[in-house]
Design an enzyme around this catalytic site. Structure first.
Site, PDB file in Angstrom:
ATOM      1  N   LYS A 182       0.835  -1.220   0.000  1.00 14.99           N
ATOM      2  CA  LYS A 182       0.000   0.000   0.000  1.00 14.99           C
ATOM      3  C   LYS A 182       0.862   1.259   0.000  1.00 14.99           C
ATOM      4  CE  LYS A 182      -2.088  -1.129   3.861  1.00 14.99           C
ATOM      5  NZ  LYS A 182      -1.430  -2.436   4.135  1.00 14.99           N
ATOM      6  N   ARG A 195      11.346  -1.679  10.944  1.00 20.71           N
ATOM      7  CA  ARG A 195      10.263  -1.365  11.881  1.00 20.71           C
ATOM      8  C   ARG A 195      10.152  -2.428  12.967  1.00 20.71           C
ATOM      9  NH1 ARG A 195       5.059   0.146   8.218  1.00 20.71           N
ATOM     10  NH2 ARG A 195       4.020  -1.076   9.815  1.00 20.71           N
ATOM     11  N   ARG A 220      11.831  -5.680   4.671  1.00 15.65           N
ATOM     12  CA  ARG A 220      11.508  -4.251   4.496  1.00 15.65           C
ATOM     13  C   ARG A 220      12.444  -3.359   5.308  1.00 15.65           C
ATOM     14  NH1 ARG A 220       5.588  -1.974   5.295  1.00 15.65           N
ATOM     15  NH2 ARG A 220       5.690  -3.114   7.251  1.00 15.65           N
ATOM     16  N   ARG A 244      -0.836  -8.909  13.141  1.00 22.36           N
ATOM     17  CA  ARG A 244      -1.414  -7.860  12.284  1.00 22.36           C
ATOM     18  C   ARG A 244      -2.285  -8.470  11.188  1.00 22.36           C
ATOM     19  NH1 ARG A 244       3.906  -4.910  10.767  1.00 22.36           N
ATOM     20  NH2 ARG A 244       2.616  -3.723   9.323  1.00 22.36           N
ATOM     21  N   ARG A 253      -9.818   1.466   8.372  1.00 23.20           N
ATOM     22  CA  ARG A 253      -9.476   0.074   8.680  1.00 23.20           C
ATOM     23  C   ARG A 253     -10.553  -0.608   9.493  1.00 23.20           C
ATOM     24  NH1 ARG A 253      -3.562   0.576   8.442  1.00 23.20           N
ATOM     25  NH2 ARG A 253      -2.515  -1.202   9.292  1.00 23.20           N
TER      26      ARG A 253
HETATM   27  P1  AP5 Z   1       4.796  -1.602   1.808  1.00 21.23           P
HETATM   28  O1  AP5 Z   1       4.474  -0.755   0.632  1.00 21.23           O
HETATM   29  O2  AP5 Z   1       5.582  -1.011   2.915  1.00 21.23           O
HETATM   30  O3  AP5 Z   1       3.460  -2.326   2.350  1.00 21.23           O
HETATM   31  P2  AP5 Z   1       2.222  -1.750   3.149  1.00 21.23           P
HETATM   32  O4  AP5 Z   1       1.013  -2.439   2.607  1.00 21.23           O
HETATM   33  O5  AP5 Z   1       2.227  -0.266   3.171  1.00 21.23           O
HETATM   34  O6  AP5 Z   1       2.574  -2.378   4.564  1.00 21.23           O
HETATM   35  P3  AP5 Z   1       2.428  -1.784   6.027  1.00 21.23           P
HETATM   36  O7  AP5 Z   1       3.065  -2.826   6.934  1.00 21.23           O
HETATM   37  O8  AP5 Z   1       2.955  -0.399   6.143  1.00 21.23           O
HETATM   38  O9  AP5 Z   1       0.944  -1.826   6.222  1.00 21.23           O
HETATM   39  P4  AP5 Z   1       0.191  -1.884   7.520  1.00 21.23           P
HETATM   40  O10 AP5 Z   1      -1.150  -1.615   7.017  1.00 21.23           O
HETATM   41  O11 AP5 Z   1       0.283  -3.115   8.337  1.00 21.23           O
HETATM   42  O12 AP5 Z   1       0.973  -0.848   8.445  1.00 21.23           O
HETATM   43  P5  AP5 Z   1       0.672   0.672   8.792  1.00 21.23           P
HETATM   44  O13 AP5 Z   1       1.942   1.396   8.727  1.00 21.23           O
HETATM   45  O14 AP5 Z   1      -0.482   1.180   7.999  1.00 21.23           O
HETATM   46  O15 AP5 Z   1       5.545  -2.921   1.261  1.00 21.23           O
HETATM   47  C1  AP5 Z   1       6.008  -3.908   2.151  1.00 21.23           C
HETATM   48  C2  AP5 Z   1       7.377  -4.426   1.664  1.00 21.23           C
HETATM   49  O16 AP5 Z   1       7.198  -5.112   0.421  1.00 21.23           O
HETATM   50  C3  AP5 Z   1       8.401  -3.307   1.384  1.00 21.23           C
HETATM   51  O17 AP5 Z   1       9.652  -3.785   1.743  1.00 21.23           O
HETATM   52  C4  AP5 Z   1       8.309  -3.100  -0.133  1.00 21.23           C
HETATM   53  O18 AP5 Z   1       9.542  -2.622  -0.683  1.00 21.23           O
HETATM   54  C5  AP5 Z   1       7.975  -4.505  -0.620  1.00 21.23           C
HETATM   55  N1  AP5 Z   1       7.159  -4.529  -1.819  1.00 21.23           N
HETATM   56  C6  AP5 Z   1       6.144  -3.663  -2.164  1.00 21.23           C
HETATM   57  N2  AP5 Z   1       5.601  -4.019  -3.339  1.00 21.23           N
HETATM   58  C7  AP5 Z   1       6.263  -5.149  -3.749  1.00 21.23           C
HETATM   59  C8  AP5 Z   1       6.140  -5.990  -4.897  1.00 21.23           C
HETATM   60  N3  AP5 Z   1       5.230  -5.759  -5.848  1.00 21.23           N
HETATM   61  N4  AP5 Z   1       6.980  -7.051  -4.978  1.00 21.23           N
HETATM   62  C9  AP5 Z   1       7.903  -7.303  -4.002  1.00 21.23           C
HETATM   63  N5  AP5 Z   1       8.060  -6.531  -2.888  1.00 21.23           N
HETATM   64  C10 AP5 Z   1       7.251  -5.475  -2.774  1.00 21.23           C
HETATM   65  O19 AP5 Z   1       0.172   0.556  10.290  1.00 21.23           O
HETATM   66  C11 AP5 Z   1       1.051   0.224  11.340  1.00 21.23           C
HETATM   67  C12 AP5 Z   1       0.283   0.228  12.660  1.00 21.23           C
HETATM   68  O20 AP5 Z   1      -0.257   1.557  12.902  1.00 21.23           O
HETATM   69  C13 AP5 Z   1      -0.934  -0.697  12.715  1.00 21.23           C
HETATM   70  O21 AP5 Z   1      -0.581  -2.022  13.072  1.00 21.23           O
HETATM   71  C14 AP5 Z   1      -1.793  -0.001  13.784  1.00 21.23           C
HETATM   72  O22 AP5 Z   1      -1.317  -0.252  15.082  1.00 21.23           O
HETATM   73  C15 AP5 Z   1      -1.555   1.482  13.483  1.00 21.23           C
HETATM   74  N6  AP5 Z   1      -2.547   2.015  12.516  1.00 21.23           N
HETATM   75  C16 AP5 Z   1      -2.276   2.538  11.286  1.00 21.23           C
HETATM   76  N7  AP5 Z   1      -3.414   2.910  10.662  1.00 21.23           N
HETATM   77  C17 AP5 Z   1      -4.429   2.632  11.520  1.00 21.23           C
HETATM   78  C18 AP5 Z   1      -5.833   2.761  11.450  1.00 21.23           C
HETATM   79  N8  AP5 Z   1      -6.443   3.276  10.358  1.00 21.23           N
HETATM   80  N9  AP5 Z   1      -6.571   2.364  12.510  1.00 21.23           N
HETATM   81  C19 AP5 Z   1      -5.990   1.865  13.627  1.00 21.23           C
HETATM   82  N10 AP5 Z   1      -4.663   1.692  13.761  1.00 21.23           N
HETATM   83  C20 AP5 Z   1      -3.876   2.068  12.711  1.00 21.23           C
END
Ligand code: AP5
Length: 220
Positions: A13, A160, A127, A171, A88
């Site tokens: 994402k 991270r 990552r 997660r 979410r």
């Molecule tokens: P990346 O693009 O970083 O993936 P992502 O989907 O953004 O993953 P996140 O872990 O950031 O998502 P998340 O939703 O769990 O975490 P968030 O930060 O929102 O890609 C991942 C890896 O794959 C990278 O290394 C990339 O280079 C690689 N990659 C990408 N595309 C690829 C491809 N096509 N092929 C191969 N490799 C590839 O949330 C973190 C925490 O914050 C949550 O757990 C929660 O506690 C809190 N939080 C955030 N938002 C909310 C909310 N709305 N409500 C409540 N709590 C929240």
């Protein structure tokens, strides 16, 4: 243009939201990035969020909604926004819809990036994130030009805390229980597009742009 990017943790994402935002000249708003910035700055919001993030749980809806709606009110979001990681939960989706409706706006597209669990674990463990601008890299799939250094801003790359395998599994569980129901919510509104998230970064970007349709540049 209001586009929601959905998908399990590690689906890509953040990677794809940054590419779409640049291509379409709209803002990229990531709730996870906003929390990580608050944690790094040691603000009360960051201190509150960190305990949930470390456990792989969701931060309470009221906290997230207030933070994201404040961000959406900033001038750079006027032209449009790619929302990454928000909403979410059903309550977050309803709060977003109500806030947008008050301005005569709505979510035009919800793009669900689908990636199987096995690929997710490989993506998460490799990552690395920039401490300064939060750009995500992968040691194998998307490495920086110089190891440990962000191509975009020269910042230091780090792993991270919540990318440890047991937290990633938690997660994924939380995603299935609390976020997957939103797929039906956006499908019922006729705005859901399911996208295969396997393949190269450019391939996935092309699929997302195709889902938005040929007139996407004129949306904003
Ligand atoms: P990346 O693009 O970083 O993936 P992502 O989907 O953004 O993953 P996140 O872990 O950031 O998502 P998340 O939703 O769990 O975490 P968030 O930060 O929102 O890609 C991942 C890896 O794959 C990278 O290394 C990339 O280079 C690689 N990659 C990408 N595309 C690829 C491809 N096509 N092929 C191969 N490799 C590839 O949330 C973190 C925490 O914050 C949550 O757990 C929660 O506690 C809190 N939080 C955030 N938002 C909310 C909310 N709305 N409500 C409540 N709590 C929240």
């Amino acid at each position: 243009m209001i586009v929601v990017l959905m998908g399990p943790p590690g689906a890509g994402k953040g990677t794809q939201a940054a590419r779409l935002a640049e291509r379409l000249a709209v803002a990229h708003v990531a709730s996870g990035d906003l929390f990580r910035e608050a944690v790094a700055a040691g603000t009360p919001l960051g201190i509150q969020a960190q305990t949930y993030m470390d456990r792989g749980e969701l931060v309470p809806d009221d906290v997230v909604v207030q933070m994201v709606l404040e961000r959406l009110a900033r001038p750079d979001c006027r032209r449009g926004v790619i929302l990454d990681g928000f909403p979410r939960t059903a309550a977050q989706a309803e709060a977003l819809a109500a806030a947008l409706a008050a301005q005569g706006r709505r979510v035009e597209a919800a793009l669900l990036i689908e990636v199987p669990d096995a690929a997710i674990l490989e993506r998460m463990t490799g990552r690395r994130i920039c401490r300064q601008c939060q750009t995500p890299y992968h040691v194998k799939f998307n490495p920086p030009a110089r190891p440990g250094v962000c191509d975009r801003c020269g910042g230091e790359l780090y792993q991270r805390d919540d990318d440890r395998e047991e937290t990633v599994r938690k997660r994924l569980e939380v995603y299935r229980a609390q976020t997957l129901p939103l797929v039906a919510y956006y499908r019922a509104q006729g705005v859901l597009h399911e996208i295969d998230g396997l393949g190269g970064l450019d391939e996935v970007t092309a699929r997302l742009l195709a889902a938005l349709g040929p007139g996407v540049d004129r949306w904003a």
